[in-house]
Design a protein around this motif. Structure first.
Motif: not given
Length: 998
Positions: A772-780, A826-829
């Motif tokens: 999955y590409s950047q799935i947690e940012l997508r969920v956010l 910052i995005n992931f943090g």
């Protein structure tokens, strides 16, 4: 209903055992995708759907080439039959119906009416008695009868004019399914060893543990059949019992003659019931298409609705659903009727606590769910756990009785005892079964004398393993019998090595995890103490500890029985409680869609394993050893002396003692703290020695944990490495991996990536990595509703570059990589609730600068701050946060008075809905993957799950076809339960080794 017509010669009467079929349909429904087991308001309907399919086929086509002239669907009215007057303990220990089945009982009757039929039931009599009476009347009129059932109790009715039809048990292509068949006199002889007319005499002697028919102790079906064959009938046998040569058998028959006579009264079906619905009134109708469609639309059974409408030439859109079957919202959690938690539990006195009845399955009946759960718990704890009452099964005849009891009950708690925690290399020592609280047994197979552990001799009194497993296999694989276990994945792997597949199954560990994730461990002993107030026998109590510890194969059989049977008994009790709680607390969808399906999936993955190249690992181990030695020399040079780099004490004395580096702190033991956080903080300040030590620790850990250790994990039989995945190990739903841990191989370092090159595909195959590409940012972006992030994902823009552009006012084109890297951090943090201190360390900048970055980030994306504040507030109020699919992540320390602990838990609570939702998404994908690949006629198989990544092995010629199927399943995983506001993207690549495919 059609007009009555007298039954006459040449007619064919179908008598359907509706009560028996309800349970079979329910357990078969557990083998299908959970999406098809619930209506949109979360009302359980899986059993009703299968019932309707069979009902439609029967009305339309008949069975085995015969169509009925008269058709009766017959149910049990209640448990209170006249047999209770003969023997009050009759059926007293029968297990409770599954909680989700109870609200489907009245819907079955609604279905019968919708198809133009009349459900038949009568107080004081069981469905079997009504069937017996209809059989007599039909045969006397010269008609033929087909009884649709698999219930052995009905076999006594078979004669030239009567046969039984056993419907297929589930998908005919599924392993373990039982094909449809006709049961006549020959099949009865094969099962009971006597003709149908003598079946009641055999049953009277053998008894029936499921219905609590006592029988004669020590006599099973085979012995009973031989005795009845020798003496003719039960009364003759009892009159001549003194002639029997075997002393134990003779005395048991003499002492229990009256019990045998009572048992015969209990098992013999009465055929002279004063019927409230005459057989002449049960003329088989043509299908009432409109009534059926109205019912089916209300149930949301779309496929069958279309099929019936097409056959009848009707437009289904023109027929309104039956609104009387709609459940008003708010009646119970998830919109399900309150009576969904109804169960009945046996009491010590032999009675039963009816927590709810079939009649109470409507929304306005019965006490509230929470109170019902407490009643269930009270009833369960009232039944004593008596290890002395458990049975040691030492003969095949005994085992067959227990297996028959499990078939009759439709469920069984099952547990294996082995010699190892490695399920794929463990030796099976025995197994235990439980059919009701307090009714459990242990079947020893491989217990040996300690002095002869490596010899061929087994302790006496055990069932031959091969024969026991041959008897057990049909039970464990039958789709109509639910198998209940605690961490049943282990048992599934153990039995898989014996060529046996366990299905369907329920897992009490996973039920507890769904209900109480984050509130404690989910081991059986802890659950028993917490929920039942009972402390089970500990494993160490039977095997010992330390040097005196023995293998379970050396444990005496009597002690093994007490321990193992108790495990099965306690597991069954926990299942009854958790089943009620799941529905009362609205958590059934989480368990059914995110937990239960993964057991079989992960068992297959673990059994498959993955190949490694030992030569690559050996070469890497040498390289790492040289690299570590080089770093160690540099460390000694920087320190000005040699010392043990692996000693925290010596390292602390060098750094903070000799070199006087500021910022050191001592631990409670008085030593200097030299953990990774301390060293990385010092390295970020530009200090060379701490940086070299961090590098040395990383490379030596890779060597010891992976390059040196992995070859030792190769299974000698398969030649592959088989990790173990834990479903209930984290608060958020993330899986964990152990023995070996394949989820922690670092991918951000060159050395870690080299280790992945040692994981290879089998000859002629390739590995596929789907990530999955950047799935947690997508969920956010979905949960926090951030317009800029949603639009960027929608447009396929580089999210980190977009963030940098938004924050720092720089164009995306030609962006400085350093600026993008800071935005990425910052995005992931932010997802992990990073502090200014943590971000400063990560980026190597001052805390003031990192604090300014975070402040500006929240100003630019205010929705994220709103989400974080709301999440913390919800967690403080409720003690948990939820994922987008309803998983609860509990954080009991959220209101801690310790500021440091409270701050840490708040960060966890912010991250949990995001990480947990991402974990749920990949679980949903995994649950559907095997079926999707099989549907595309592909033999690719999943081997590993590493958080947001799935690793497959596929024949080289299938790779290009498999990758789009895999990606499609993963990208559509949230649907139909949820449509994300941002698209998911999956990158899939293939290669000969894991690193090249990643």
């Amino acid at each position: 209903m059609p007009a009555p017509r007298p039954v006459q010669q040449g007619d064919h009467v179908f008598l359907v055992d509706g009560s028996s079929f309800i349970f079979r349909a329910y357990f078969q429904s557990m083998n299908q995708d959970a999406r098809y087991n619930y209506r949109s308001d979360r009302l359980p309907t899986g059993a009703v759907r299968l019932f309707c399919n069979v009902l439609h086929k029967m009305v339309r086509e008949g069975v085995m080439g015969n169509k009925p002239t008269h058709l009766a669907i017959i149910f049990d009215k209640s448990e209170e039959s006249f047999r209770k007057e003969i023997y009050p303990d009759y059926k007293a220990h029968r297990p409770p119906p599954p909680a989700e089945l109870v609200p489907q009982f009245p819907l079955m009757r609604d279905a019968v009416r919708a198809f133009g039929l009349k459900p038949v039931e009568q107080i004081r009599y069981e469905a079997d008695d009504l069937i017996a009476t209809y059989c007599r009347i039909a045969c006397e009129a010269g008609a033929d009868v087909t009884i649709v059932s698999a219930d052995k109790d009905l076999m006594q009715l078979i004669r030239p004019c009567v046969v039984m039809f056993d419907p297929a048990s589930g998908d005919q292509k599924a392993k373990g399914s039982r094909p449809e068949r006709i049961i006549g006199e020959a099949e009865v002889m094969e099962k009971f060893g006597v003709p149908p007319a003598k079946v009641v005499d055999v049953q009277a002697l053998a008894g029936d543990s499921t219905d609590n028919v006592p029988g004669v102790p020590g006599i099973g079906v085979k012995t009973a059949a031989q005795l009845i064959t020798d003496y003719g009938d039960l009364e003759t046998l009892l009159a001549r019992a003194a002639e029997i040569k075997q002393e134990k058998r003779r005395q048991s028959l003499i002492d229990n003659a009256e019990l045998a006579r009572i048992s015969r009264q209990l098992v013999k079906l009465v055929d002279d019931v004063q019927l409230e619905v005459p057989l002449d009134d049960l003329v088989a109708p043509g299908l009432d298409a409109r009534g059926a469609i109205a019912f089916l639309k209300a149930m949301e059974f779309n496929t069958l609705t279309r099929r019936i409408a097409e056959d009848a030439g009707l437009d289904p859109a023109a027929i309104e659903p039956d609104e009387t079957l709609r459940i008003p919202p708010g009646e119970a959690p998830g919109g399900a009727p309150a009576a969904v938690v109804a169960v009945a539990v046996a009491t010590p006195e032999g009675g039963a606590v009816a927590v709810a009845t079939m009649e109470a399955a409507r929304p306005d009946a019965g006490p509230p769910p929470a109170r019902r759960v407490e009643e269930v718990k009270a009833a369960l704890t009232a039944v004593p756990v008596d290890v002395a009452a458990y049975e040691t099964v030492g003969s095949l005849e005994q085992l067959e009785r227990w297996i028959a009891g499990a078939f009759d009950a439709g469920l069984v708690a099952f547990d294996t005892e082995t010699t190892s925690l490695d399920a794929l290399q463990a030796e099976l020592v025995g197994f235990s079964l439980a059919l009701a609280p307090g009714r459990a047994c242990y079947v020893p197979l491989g217990h040996r004398d300690k002095a002869d552990l490596f010899g061929a001799g087994l302790l006496p009194g055990q069932v031959p393993a091969a024969e026991a497993l041959a008897r057990l296999k049909p039970l464990l694989e039958d789709p109509s019998v639910l198998k209940i276990g605690q961490n049943i994945k282990y048992d599934a792997l153990v039995m898989g090595e014996q060529g046996i597949r366990i299905a369907p199954q329920d897992d009490t560990m996973l039920m507890s995890y769904v209900l109480d994730g984050g509130l404690g461990s989910h081991g059986m002993d802890e659950l028993s103490e917490r929920h039942l107030g009972h402390k089970p026998i500990a494993y160490s109590q039977v095997t010992g500890t330390g040097k005196a510890r023995i293998s379970f194969a050396e444990v005496p059989i009597d002690r093994a029985t007490a321990y193992a049977a108790e495990d099965a008994d306690v597991t069954l009790r926990l299942w009854q409680l958790f089943k009620a709680r799941l529905v009362a607390e609205g958590m059934v969808p989480v368990y059914e869609t995110l937990e239960r399906p993964l057991v079989a999936v992960l068992a297959r993955m673990e059994a498959a394993g993955i190949m490694i190249d030992r030569q690559i690992l050996s070469r890497l181990s040498g390289d790492f050893a040289q690299g570590a030695a080089r770093l160690e020399a540099e460390i000694h040079a920087l320190a000005g002396e040699t010392f043990n780099v692996g000693s925290p004490k010596q390292l602390g004395d060098i750094l903070f003692g000799k070199m006087g580096i500021p910022g050191g702190r001592k631990t409670a033991t008085g030593q200097w703290a030299t953990g990774a956080d301390v060293l990385e903080d010092l390295a970020a300040q530009g200090l060379e020695l701490p940086r070299r030590i961090v590098d040395w620790r990383q490379i030596t850990k890779l060597k010891s944990t992976y390059t040196d250790a992995l070859p030792g994990y190769v299974n000698p039989r398969s030649g592959r490495v088989h990790t173990s995945f834990a479903l209930a190990a984290t608060t958020t739903g993330r899986l964990s991996s152990s023995e070996p841990n394949l989820q922690n191989i670092p991918v951000r370092t060159e050395e870690g990536r080299k280790i992945r090159t040692a994981f290879i595909a089998a000859p002629g195959c390739k590995l596929i990595s789907a990530d999955y590409s950047q799935i947690e940012l997508r969920v956010l972006a979905h949960v926090a509703e951030i317009p800029q992030l949603r639009q960027a994902f929608e447009d396929g823009i580089d999210i980190h570059a977009m963030t940098a552009s938004e924050m720092f006012g720089v164009p995306v084109e030609g962006m400085d990589p350093l600026v993008r890297r800071r935005a990425k951090a910052i995005n992931f943090g932010i997802i992990y609730g990073i502090s200014a201190f943590g971000l400063a360390n990560q980026l190597g900048i001052s805390r003031e600068e990192s604090g300014a970055y975070i402040k500006k980030y929240f100003e630019r994306f205010p929705g994220i701050r709103d989400y974080m504040d709301a999440t913390k507030a919800d967690c403080r109020a409720n003690g948990y946060v939820s994922t987008i699919f309803g998983r609860k992540c509990h954080f009991p320390a959220i209101n801690s008075k310790n500021p440091s602990e409270r701050s840490f838990v708040e960060r966890q609570s912010i991250n949990a809905p995001i990480q947990g939702s991402a974990a749920d998404i990949i679980r949903r994908a995994m649950a559907r993957m095997d079926a999707a690949l099989a549907g595309a006629k592909l033999s690719a198989r999943m081997l590993l799950q590493v958080h947001d990544e799935l690793v497959f092995e596929a024949p080289q010629e299938e790779v290009e076809a498999a990758m789009p199927v895999i990606a499609a399943v993963m990208e559509a995983a949230p649907e139909p339960a949820l449509k994300l506001r941002v698209p998911l993207r999956v990158d899939a690549r293939s290669a000969g080794n894991w690193e090249e495919a990643h």
